[in-house]
Design a protein around this motif. Structure first.
Motif, PDB file in Angstrom:
ATOM      1  N   ASP A 116       0.865  -1.177   0.000  1.00 37.67           N
ATOM      2  CA  ASP A 116       0.000   0.000   0.000  1.00 37.67           C
ATOM      3  C   ASP A 116       0.897   1.221   0.000  1.00 37.67           C
ATOM      4  N   LYS A 118       0.800   5.395   0.066  1.00 31.19           N
ATOM      5  CA  LYS A 118       0.056   6.648   0.218  1.00 31.19           C
ATOM      6  C   LYS A 118       0.983   7.783  -0.194  1.00 31.19           C
ATOM      7  N   THR A 120       1.463  11.814  -0.206  1.00 33.87           N
ATOM      8  CA  THR A 120       0.994  13.026   0.470  1.00 33.87           C
ATOM      9  C   THR A 120       1.842  14.216   0.030  1.00 33.87           C
ATOM     10  N   LEU A 126      -3.594  13.963   1.560  1.00 30.62           N
ATOM     11  CA  LEU A 126      -3.537  12.752   0.750  1.00 30.62           C
ATOM     12  C   LEU A 126      -3.727  13.112  -0.719  1.00 30.62           C
ATOM     13  N   SER A 128      -2.621  10.749  -3.517  1.00 28.84           N
ATOM     14  CA  SER A 128      -2.946   9.527  -4.261  1.00 28.84           C
ATOM     15  C   SER A 128      -2.824   8.323  -3.335  1.00 28.84           C
ATOM     16  N   VAL A 129      -3.610   7.294  -3.673  1.00 32.62           N
ATOM     17  CA  VAL A 129      -3.521   6.001  -2.995  1.00 32.62           C
ATOM     18  C   VAL A 129      -3.191   4.976  -4.073  1.00 32.62           C
TER      19      VAL A 129
END
Length: 141
Positions: A116, A118, A120, A126, A128-129
């Motif tokens: 995962d 993340k 920032t 935030l 994009s993921v």
């Protein structure tokens, strides 16, 4: 012999010479037992034509930090890492400053890893993921 955090980061950053990572100025800046953080400056060289961070540059940052995380946490004497799949959901635009990618493992298997990531900005918004699947394969000796 276990390498210090500074030595691991230095080796990771030195490995990016003459690569896309050097072109995008991606630097590994921190890691712990279950994470790795990289940063990338947001400048016109990573912008879309309308002056915001290009999603492809964001995906390149995510794949870089995720692949390096897998590389750091596997037996690199006998194995190598390749990305299998990446997804990116872009949530907010950025025009300048830095973006930071924090990679954490959702699954750390012997063969496949799910990471995962993340992304920032400087204000911890935030951006994009992303999710990255990597595979660890044996080196041919």
């Amino acid at each position: 012999m276990q390498l210090s955090k500074e030595m691991v980061l230095e080796q990771a950053n030195n490995a990016t010479k003459n690569t896309l990572m050097e072109t995008l100025d991606i630097k590994m800046i921190d890691f712990g037992d279950d994470f790795l953080i990289a940063r990338m400056p947001v400048t016109p060289k990573v912008h879309q034509p309308d002056g915001v961070l290009h999603g492809g540059a964001t995906a390149a940052l995510a794949e870089t930090v995720g692949s390096f995380a897998s590389h750091i946490f596997i037996d690199t004497e006998n194995m190598f890492v390749r990305g299998l799949e990446i997804t990116a959901n872009h949530l907010k635009s950025v025009r300048s400053g830095f973006v930071y990618a924090k990679a954490t493992f959702l699954h750390k298997g012997r063969t496949t890893q799910l990471i995962d990531i993340k992304i920032t900005d400087d204000d911890d918004n935030l951006i994009s993921v992303c999710k990255l699947t990597t595979i660890s394969l044996p080196k041919n000796k």
